[in-house]
Design a protein around this motif. Sequence first.
Motif, PDB file in Angstrom:
ATOM      1  N   PRO A   1       0.834  -1.218   0.000  1.00 53.25           N
ATOM      2  CA  PRO A   1       0.000   0.000   0.000  1.00 53.25           C
ATOM      3  C   PRO A   1       0.860   1.256   0.000  1.00 53.25           C
ATOM      4  O   PRO A   1       1.921   1.312   0.633  1.00 53.25           O
ATOM      5  CB  PRO A   1      -0.793  -0.125   1.309  1.00 53.25           C
ATOM      6  CG  PRO A   1      -0.755  -1.581   1.651  1.00 53.25           C
ATOM      7  CD  PRO A   1       0.548  -2.083   1.136  1.00 53.25           C
ATOM      8  N   ALA A   2       0.369   2.257  -0.722  1.00 54.72           N
ATOM      9  CA  ALA A   2       1.104   3.521  -0.788  1.00 54.72           C
ATOM     10  C   ALA A   2       1.266   4.137   0.596  1.00 54.72           C
ATOM     11  O   ALA A   2       2.272   4.778   0.883  1.00 54.72           O
ATOM     12  CB  ALA A   2       0.379   4.496  -1.718  1.00 54.72           C
ATOM     13  N   SER A   3       0.259   3.916   1.472  1.00 56.05           N
ATOM     14  CA  SER A   3       0.327   4.498   2.811  1.00 56.05           C
ATOM     15  C   SER A   3       1.507   3.940   3.591  1.00 56.05           C
ATOM     16  O   SER A   3       2.167   4.652   4.341  1.00 56.05           O
ATOM     17  CB  SER A   3      -0.971   4.248   3.563  1.00 56.05           C
ATOM     18  OG  SER A   3      -1.208   2.849   3.685  1.00 56.05           O
ATOM     19  N   ASN A   4       1.790   2.620   3.402  1.00 58.19           N
ATOM     20  CA  ASN A   4       2.931   2.019   4.094  1.00 58.19           C
ATOM     21  C   ASN A   4       4.247   2.598   3.601  1.00 58.19           C
ATOM     22  O   ASN A   4       5.168   2.834   4.385  1.00 58.19           O
ATOM     23  CB  ASN A   4       2.932   0.496   3.902  1.00 58.19           C
ATOM     24  CG  ASN A   4       1.806  -0.180   4.686  1.00 58.19           C
ATOM     25  OD1 ASN A   4       1.190   0.438   5.543  1.00 58.19           O
ATOM     26  ND2 ASN A   4       1.545  -1.433   4.369  1.00 58.19           N
TER      27      ASN A   4
ATOM     28  N   ALA B   1       4.653   5.534   2.340  1.00 54.05           N
ATOM     29  CA  ALA B   1       4.741   6.911   2.841  1.00 54.05           C
ATOM     30  C   ALA B   1       5.153   6.925   4.306  1.00 54.05           C
ATOM     31  O   ALA B   1       5.941   7.778   4.728  1.00 54.05           O
ATOM     32  CB  ALA B   1       3.393   7.618   2.663  1.00 54.05           C
ATOM     33  N   GLU B   2       4.635   5.964   5.076  1.00 52.56           N
ATOM     34  CA  GLU B   2       4.999   5.894   6.492  1.00 52.56           C
ATOM     35  C   GLU B   2       6.479   5.584   6.664  1.00 52.56           C
ATOM     36  O   GLU B   2       7.157   6.177   7.506  1.00 52.56           O
ATOM     37  CB  GLU B   2       4.151   4.823   7.189  1.00 52.56           C
ATOM     38  CG  GLU B   2       2.694   5.230   7.395  1.00 52.56           C
ATOM     39  CD  GLU B   2       1.865   4.093   7.952  1.00 52.56           C
ATOM     40  OE1 GLU B   2       2.446   3.024   8.252  1.00 52.56           O
ATOM     41  OE2 GLU B   2       0.642   4.270   8.079  1.00 52.56           O
ATOM     42  N   ARG B   3       6.981   4.640   5.858  1.00 51.14           N
ATOM     43  CA  ARG B   3       8.404   4.305   5.960  1.00 51.14           C
ATOM     44  C   ARG B   3       9.281   5.472   5.542  1.00 51.14           C
ATOM     45  O   ARG B   3      10.327   5.729   6.146  1.00 51.14           O
ATOM     46  CB  ARG B   3       8.713   3.072   5.112  1.00 51.14           C
ATOM     47  CG  ARG B   3       8.199   1.768   5.721  1.00 51.14           C
ATOM     48  CD  ARG B   3       8.853   0.570   5.062  1.00 51.14           C
ATOM     49  NE  ARG B   3       8.549   0.525   3.640  1.00 51.14           N
ATOM     50  CZ  ARG B   3       7.458  -0.033   3.136  1.00 51.14           C
ATOM     51  NH1 ARG B   3       6.566  -0.584   3.928  1.00 51.14           N
ATOM     52  NH2 ARG B   3       7.256  -0.055   1.838  1.00 51.14           N
ATOM     53  N   ALA B   4       8.846   6.178   4.498  1.00 50.07           N
ATOM     54  CA  ALA B   4       9.608   7.350   4.063  1.00 50.07           C
ATOM     55  C   ALA B   4       9.618   8.420   5.149  1.00 50.07           C
ATOM     56  O   ALA B   4      10.648   9.051   5.402  1.00 50.07           O
ATOM     57  CB  ALA B   4       9.018   7.918   2.768  1.00 50.07           C
ATOM     58  N   ALA B   5       8.464   8.588   5.807  1.00 52.13           N
ATOM     59  CA  ALA B   5       8.390   9.574   6.899  1.00 52.13           C
ATOM     60  C   ALA B   5       9.270   9.161   8.065  1.00 52.13           C
ATOM     61  O   ALA B   5       9.915  10.001   8.705  1.00 52.13           O
ATOM     62  CB  ALA B   5       6.941   9.747   7.352  1.00 52.13           C
ATOM     63  N   GLU B   6       9.311   7.857   8.342  1.00 56.01           N
ATOM     64  CA  GLU B   6      10.169   7.362   9.421  1.00 56.01           C
ATOM     65  C   GLU B   6      11.641   7.597   9.104  1.00 56.01           C
ATOM     66  O   GLU B   6      12.423   7.993   9.975  1.00 56.01           O
ATOM     67  CB  GLU B   6       9.913   5.875   9.651  1.00 56.01           C
ATOM     68  CG  GLU B   6       8.563   5.583  10.312  1.00 56.01           C
ATOM     69  CD  GLU B   6       8.285   4.094  10.396  1.00 56.01           C
ATOM     70  OE1 GLU B   6       9.139   3.307   9.925  1.00 56.01           O
ATOM     71  OE2 GLU B   6       7.222   3.722  10.916  1.00 56.01           O
ATOM     72  N   ARG B   7      12.035   7.328   7.856  1.00 57.87           N
ATOM     73  CA  ARG B   7      13.427   7.572   7.467  1.00 57.87           C
ATOM     74  C   ARG B   7      13.765   9.050   7.560  1.00 57.87           C
ATOM     75  O   ARG B   7      14.836   9.421   8.037  1.00 57.87           O
ATOM     76  CB  ARG B   7      13.679   7.060   6.042  1.00 57.87           C
ATOM     77  CG  ARG B   7      13.829   5.551   5.946  1.00 57.87           C
ATOM     78  CD  ARG B   7      14.395   5.142   4.606  1.00 57.87           C
ATOM     79  NE  ARG B   7      13.507   5.502   3.512  1.00 57.87           N
ATOM     80  CZ  ARG B   7      12.553   4.697   3.046  1.00 57.87           C
ATOM     81  NH1 ARG B   7      12.364   3.510   3.583  1.00 57.87           N
ATOM     82  NH2 ARG B   7      11.793   5.092   2.033  1.00 57.87           N
ATOM     83  N   ARG B   8      12.843   9.884   7.116  1.00 60.66           N
ATOM     84  CA  ARG B   8      13.083  11.332   7.182  1.00 60.66           C
ATOM     85  C   ARG B   8      13.230  11.772   8.640  1.00 60.66           C
ATOM     86  O   ARG B   8      14.109  12.566   8.979  1.00 60.66           O
ATOM     87  CB  ARG B   8      11.925  12.086   6.517  1.00 60.66           C
ATOM     88  CG  ARG B   8      12.115  13.601   6.440  1.00 60.66           C
ATOM     89  CD  ARG B   8      10.904  14.253   5.790  1.00 60.66           C
ATOM     90  NE  ARG B   8      11.056  15.702   5.723  1.00 60.66           N
ATOM     91  CZ  ARG B   8      11.617  16.348   4.720  1.00 60.66           C
ATOM     92  NH1 ARG B   8      12.091  15.671   3.692  1.00 60.66           N
ATOM     93  NH2 ARG B   8      11.701  17.669   4.734  1.00 60.66           N
ATOM     94  N   GLY B   9      12.369  11.231   9.505  1.00 55.91           N
ATOM     95  CA  GLY B   9      12.468  11.565  10.919  1.00 55.91           C
ATOM     96  C   GLY B   9      13.782  11.113  11.535  1.00 55.91           C
ATOM     97  O   GLY B   9      14.385  11.830  12.342  1.00 55.91           O
ATOM     98  N   ALA B  10      14.241   9.907  11.134  1.00 51.35           N
ATOM     99  CA  ALA B  10      15.515   9.409  11.647  1.00 51.35           C
ATOM    100  C   ALA B  10      16.676  10.277  11.173  1.00 51.35           C
ATOM    101  O   ALA B  10      17.628  10.528  11.924  1.00 51.35           O
ATOM    102  CB  ALA B  10      15.721   7.961  11.188  1.00 51.35           C
TER     103      ALA B  10
END
Length: 215
Positions: free
Chosen positions: A13-16, A18-27
């Motif tokens: 899913p695109a949402s997953n 996006a969530e992983r990308a957001a997590e990487r950006r946060g890290a």
Amino acid sequence: MSAPAVLNPHPKPASNRAERAAERRGAIIEAAMDEFIARGFAATRIDDIARRAGVAKGTIYLHFKDKESMFEELIRTAIVPMISRLWATPPKPDASVRDLMEGFARTFIEEVATTRRGDLVRLIVAEGPRFPEVADFYYREVVSRGLAGMRALIELGIARGEIRHSNLVQFPQIVVAPALIAVIWQSLFARHAPLDAIAMFRVHLDLIFGERRAA
């Protein structure tokens, strides 16, 4: 007729994604803050941030074009929301301007001077002259908003008769100066002479409004 080929029978899913990308950006942002605070802005390298974040160097460039844009994102996410929150709520009609200013000081000192946000401010003070683009960004996003909010409070105090020195409206920097002193003092001299920044600010307000009478 054969069935069409299925390239990915179980697409994620695109949402997953996006969530992983957001997590990487946060890290990456968290690692950048750690590196900037530990090494300073000039000495921090993209490689060091990538290593601390646990990502490839190329991954960083998917999110940020350079070190300056990462630092700007730190300011945008760590400091700007707090400044916006300080001035988002209109003052209550029954609240004195002095109390409003003291509330500003308490929030700033508790959420900036004694936290890692204060480390970011100290970095800008120390290295801003060598990196004017970063200093300019901080001025636009933080300083100008803070001064505009304080100037509005000063104007309200003058209109109510709480502040007698009308020229103070030209220099809101005078009111916020103790907050900046608290940020600098915390890192340089607190181990030698701990500073009660709130008490200092109250004395500062006594100079502006006059001493409060005991109840």
